[in-house]
Design a protein around this motif. Structure first.
Motif, PDB file in Angstrom:
ATOM      1  N   GLY A   1       0.783  -1.227   0.000  1.00  0.00           N
ATOM      2  CA  GLY A   1       0.000   0.000   0.000  1.00  0.00           C
ATOM      3  C   GLY A   1       0.813   1.274   0.000  1.00  0.00           C
ATOM      4  O   GLY A   1       0.263   2.349  -0.253  1.00  0.00           O
ATOM      5  N   VAL A   2       2.109   1.203   0.295  1.00  0.00           N
ATOM      6  CA  VAL A   2       2.924   2.422   0.318  1.00  0.00           C
ATOM      7  C   VAL A   2       3.409   2.801  -1.074  1.00  0.00           C
ATOM      8  O   VAL A   2       4.024   3.857  -1.246  1.00  0.00           O
ATOM      9  N   LEU A   3       3.148   1.956  -2.074  1.00  0.00           N
ATOM     10  CA  LEU A   3       3.611   2.223  -3.433  1.00  0.00           C
ATOM     11  C   LEU A   3       2.476   2.754  -4.297  1.00  0.00           C
ATOM     12  O   LEU A   3       1.304   2.493  -4.043  1.00  0.00           O
ATOM     13  N   SER A   4       2.855   3.475  -5.323  1.00  0.00           N
ATOM     14  CA  SER A   4       1.911   3.897  -6.351  1.00  0.00           C
ATOM     15  C   SER A   4       2.239   3.133  -7.629  1.00  0.00           C
ATOM     16  O   SER A   4       3.341   2.601  -7.774  1.00  0.00           O
ATOM     17  N   PRO A   5       1.305   3.069  -8.584  1.00  0.00           N
ATOM     18  CA  PRO A   5       1.579   2.333  -9.826  1.00  0.00           C
ATOM     19  C   PRO A   5       2.505   3.068 -10.791  1.00  0.00           C
ATOM     20  O   PRO A   5       2.669   2.647 -11.932  1.00  0.00           O
ATOM     21  N   ASP A   6       3.118   4.155 -10.326  1.00  0.00           N
ATOM     22  CA  ASP A   6       4.055   4.878 -11.182  1.00  0.00           C
ATOM     23  C   ASP A   6       5.235   3.972 -11.536  1.00  0.00           C
ATOM     24  O   ASP A   6       5.840   3.344 -10.660  1.00  0.00           O
ATOM     25  N   VAL A   7       5.570   3.895 -12.818  1.00  0.00           N
ATOM     26  CA  VAL A   7       6.583   2.951 -13.289  1.00  0.00           C
ATOM     27  C   VAL A   7       7.944   3.250 -12.671  1.00  0.00           C
ATOM     28  O   VAL A   7       8.668   2.339 -12.246  1.00  0.00           O
ATOM     29  N   GLU A   8       8.320   4.522 -12.589  1.00  0.00           N
ATOM     30  CA  GLU A   8       9.627   4.865 -12.026  1.00  0.00           C
ATOM     31  C   GLU A   8       9.713   4.445 -10.559  1.00  0.00           C
ATOM     32  O   GLU A   8      10.742   3.926 -10.108  1.00  0.00           O
TER      33      GLU A   8
END
Length: 573
Positions: free
Chosen positions: A71-78
Motif C-alpha cells: 500500500g505504500v507504493l503507487s503504480p508509477d513505473v519509475e
C-alpha cells in the motif's frame, strides 16, 4: 540433440515454469549482479521510512519471514522500478536459503496496463534462488482484482507456485507464521492497515488525537533513529517536517493555518493516509503541535511539573541553571521507556529546527516557549501552577540546549545500571498513575459532598465500623417491615383462619410490639429509596392469583393453583 535427429528432450519443469538452460542462467545472474550494484548506490530512505520491505522474524522452522507492504507504493513505473531495486538490495542476503514472504495487499488498487508487464519483467530478472527458496507466500487482504491478476500470471508462472500461496483475512492469523505475539505483530503494520481491518470487521478503530502515549506505542510503536516504540503518527509528522525547505520556513511553529488544510492533515492522520508533500507546511506544523498538546499526559509525565513546582518553592525567585539541568536529567531517567524514546526522537527534530534558526527565526528560547506545555504540563492549571510556567520554559530551554549531553548521560546510566531499570521505571510510573487516580477520585468525592452539603470530617476506624453496622441493621429492619406487610396480605390464604400472630406461633402482643418497633424505624435515604422502589401494593383482590398463579383444572376435575401444581410435580407437597 539426440542421435536419431528427433526432437530435443523436454526441459525440466520447476514450480515457476521450464528450467532455464545454463546460458540463460548465466545471463540472468550477470544482469542481477548489475542490478545489485545499482541498488547499492541508490538511496532508499523513503522506503525505509515507509517500511516497504523488511525482515520481521524467524518462523518455527528457522526460516526468515519477510514482510512487504504494497500500500505504500503507487503504480508509477519509475517508483516501481526503484522498489524493485530496493527488493533486490534487501533480499539478496535472505534468499540464499528457504524463506517466507508476507505480502499485505491492503489499499493496493493497481489497474495500470503496464503493471502486468512490469511484474513479468521482474520475474524474469531475478535468479532462480528467489523462486526456489521461497517456501510460502502469505497474502493479507487480497482483493478480487489481485486474485484475478494471479490467475493471469499462470501464463508465465507454473501452477505449482500457487500451492505456496495462502490468503490471510485477519492480521492475527499471522501469529503462527511469524512466531510473534499478537501485540508485537500488530505494530508491524501501519495504522492505515490496522484501521482498514477494524472497519472491515465492525470494530471501532483506534483514535489518534487524545489517546495516551502508551496506548499509541502498544498499537503503533515503531523503532526509528535509535529510538524504540515511537508512535507512528509522530514519526509521520516529524518526517513531513524534516525536509530542508520545511526546516527553513520562517517562524515555522508560530504560523497559523487555515482550517481547510489543517483539517485535511488531521483527517489524513486519523485515516492512516500517507501525508502528501504539502505546499502549506504550516498546516503540518500546527497539526504537530496539536497532536502533542492533545496527549492526556505530558511527555515527561505530570511528575515533571510537580518537580518544577518544588524547585520554584525551594529556589524562589530564580532557579539556577545547574539545578534545572540536574532535575531534567533525573526526569529523563525516571520517564517510562516509551516516553524516553519519543522525547529523544522529538528532540532530534527540534535540534534540526534550531540549527536553521538563521532562516526560520526559531531560536531555542522560542522553541521552548512553544513546546514546554507538551513536555511540562500540570494536571490542573491553577493560579499557583501558572506561576511555574516560566520555570517550565527555562527547563525546556535547558533540555533543548543540552540534549546531547543529557541524553548521553541517561543512556550511559541505563547501560551501566546506575539509572532505573525498565521494570522499575514502569512500576513507578504505574504507581504514580494509581496515585493520581486515587487523588482524582478523592477530589471528585469531596466535590460531590460539598455540593450535597456534607461536612468533611476525620473518619476513625470505629466510626466506619459503626456506620457499617447501622447500615446493615437498617437493611435488615427494612426487610422485616416488608416481610410483615407481605405476610399480613397473605392472611386470606391461610386455610386455618388463624391470625398472622397465631400462624407465626406468636402472641398478638408480640406481633404488635414488632409492628410498632418497625413503624418507628427511620431508615437512611439510600435504604428508604430501595424500600420504596421494591415495595408493591398487595392488598387487592388479585393477591392470591399474583402469589400462587392462576387456577387450573386437572383431569380428575380438581382445581388447584399453578403454584400448588408446580410444588406437587416436584414432590414438595
Amino acid at each position: 540433440m539426440p542421435r536419431d535427429g528427433g526432437p530435443p528432450p523436454a526441459r525440466l519443469e520447476t514450480p515457476f515454469g521450464p528450467m532455464p538452460n545454463s546460458e540463460q542462467e548465466r545471463a540472468v545472474e550477470e544482469q542481477y549482479r548489475e542490478l545489485l550494484i545499482e541498488a547499492q548506490r541508490e538511496d532508499f530512505e523513503d522506503f525505509d521510512q515507509d517500511r516497504l520491505l523488511r525482515r520481521v522474524s524467524t518462523d518455527d522452522l528457522g526460516r526468515p519471514v519477510v514482510m512487504l507492504i504494497g500500500g505504500v507504493l503507487s503504480p508509477d513505473v519509475e517508483e516501481l522500478e526503484r522498489a524493485f531495486l530496493y527488493v533486490v538490495k534487501t533480499l539478496d542476503g535472505v534468499v540464499d536459503r528457504p524463506y517466507v514472504v508476507v505480502y499485505c495487499h491492503t489499499h493496493v488498487n493497481w489497474l495500470s496496463p503496464s503493471l502486468y508487464s512490469f511484474i513479468q519483467s521482474c520475474h524474469t530478472s531475478l535468479p532462480r534462488k528467489y523462486r526456489k527458496n521461497l517456501t510460502q507466500l502469505y497474502v493479507v487482504h487480497a482483493t478480487l482484482t489481485f486474485r484475478t491478476l494471479m490467475n493471469f500470471a499462470t501464463a508465465f508462472v507454473s501452477s505449482k507456485f500457487f500451492h505456496k500461496i495462502e490468503y490471510i483475512e485477519r492480521l492475527g492469523e499471522l501469529s503462527y507464521v511469524t512466531g510473534l505475539p499478537a501485540a508485537q505483530l500488530q505494530r508491524l503494520f501501519p495504522y492505515s492497515i490496522q484501521r482498514y481491518e477494524a472497519e472491515l470487521h465492525g470494530v471501532t478503530p483506534l483514535r489518534l488525537f487524545g489517546t495516551p502515549l502508551e496506548v499509541l506505542a502498544d498499537h503503533l510503536g515503531v523503532d526509528t533513529d535509535g529510538c524504540s516504540q515511537v508512535p507512528e503518527p509522530i514519526v509521520r509528522l516529524v518526517n513531513a517536517l524534516s525536509d530542508l525547505d520545511s526546516l527553513k520556513t520562517r517562524r515555522l511553529f508560530f504560523l497559523q493555518s487555515d482550517s481547510a488544510p489543517l483539517y485535511s492533515v488531521v483527517r489524513e492522520l486519523e485515516e492512516g493516509v500517507m501525508l502528501p508533500d504539502m505546499d502549506e507546511v504550516c498546516a503540518v506544523a500546527v497539526a504537530f503541535k496539536l497532536f502533542l498538546n492533545s496527549l492526556p499526559e505530558p511527555l515527561l509525565t505530570f511528575n515533571a511539573f510537580t518537580t518544577l513546582e518544588r524547585l520554584k518553592d525551594e529556589h524562589s525567585p530564580y532557579v539556577p541553571r545547574e539545578v534545572l539541568s540536574g532535575a531534567v536529567r533525573q526526569l529523563l531517567m525516571d520517564a517510562p521507556p516509551i516516553n524516553f524514546g519519543t522525547v529523544k526522537f522529538l528532540l532530534g527534530l527540534l535540534s534540526r529546527v534550531a540549527n536553521c534558526a538563521r532562516f526560520n527565526e526559531m531560536s531555542i528560547k522560542k522553541l521552548a516557549e512553544v513546546f514546554a506545555p507538551a513536555f511540562f504540563r500540570p494536571a490542573d492549571m491553577t493560579p499557583e501552577a501558572s506561576d511555574v510556567i516560566q520555570v517550565a520554559n527555562e527547563a525546556m530551554a535547558v533540555l533543548l540546549a543540552d540534549q546531547r549531553s543529557l541524553l548521553a548521560d541517561v543512556e550511559i546510566s541505563m547501560r551501566s545500571g546506575e539509572g532505573r531499570e525498565t521494570a522499575e521505571g514502569e512500576r513507578r510510573h504505574r504507581s504514580r498513575a494509581k496515585e493520581r487516580k486515587r487523588e482524582t477520585s478523592a477530589d471528585a468525592r469531596r466535590t460531590r459532598d460539598s455540593e450535597a452539603g456534607v461536612i468533611n470530617r476525620d473518619v476513625s476506624a470505629v466510626s466506619v465500623k459503626t456506620e457499617y453496622i447501622e447500615t446493615v441493621l437498617s437493611h435488615i429492619d427494612a426487610f422485616r417491615r416488608q416481610l410483615v406487610d407481605y405476610a399480613r396480605d397473605l392472611r386470606s390464604l391461610i386455610s386455618t383462619g388463624d391470625s398472622l400472630a397465631e400462624f407465626a406461633d406468636m402472641t398478638a402482643a408480640q406481633m404488635r410490639q414488632i409492628e410498632e418497633e418497625l413503624s418507628r424505624v427511620r431508615f437512611p435515604p439510600a435504604v428508604e429509596e430501595r424500600v420504596a422502589r421494591h415495595r408493591r401494593p398487595l392488598r387487592d383482590s388479585s393477591v392470591s392469583e399474583r402469589v400462587e398463579g392462576g387456577v387450573v383444572t386437572l383431569a380428575d376435575g380438581k382445581r388447584v393453583t399453578e403454584a400448588d401444581l408446580a410444588l406437587s410435580v416436584h414432590g414438595l407437597i
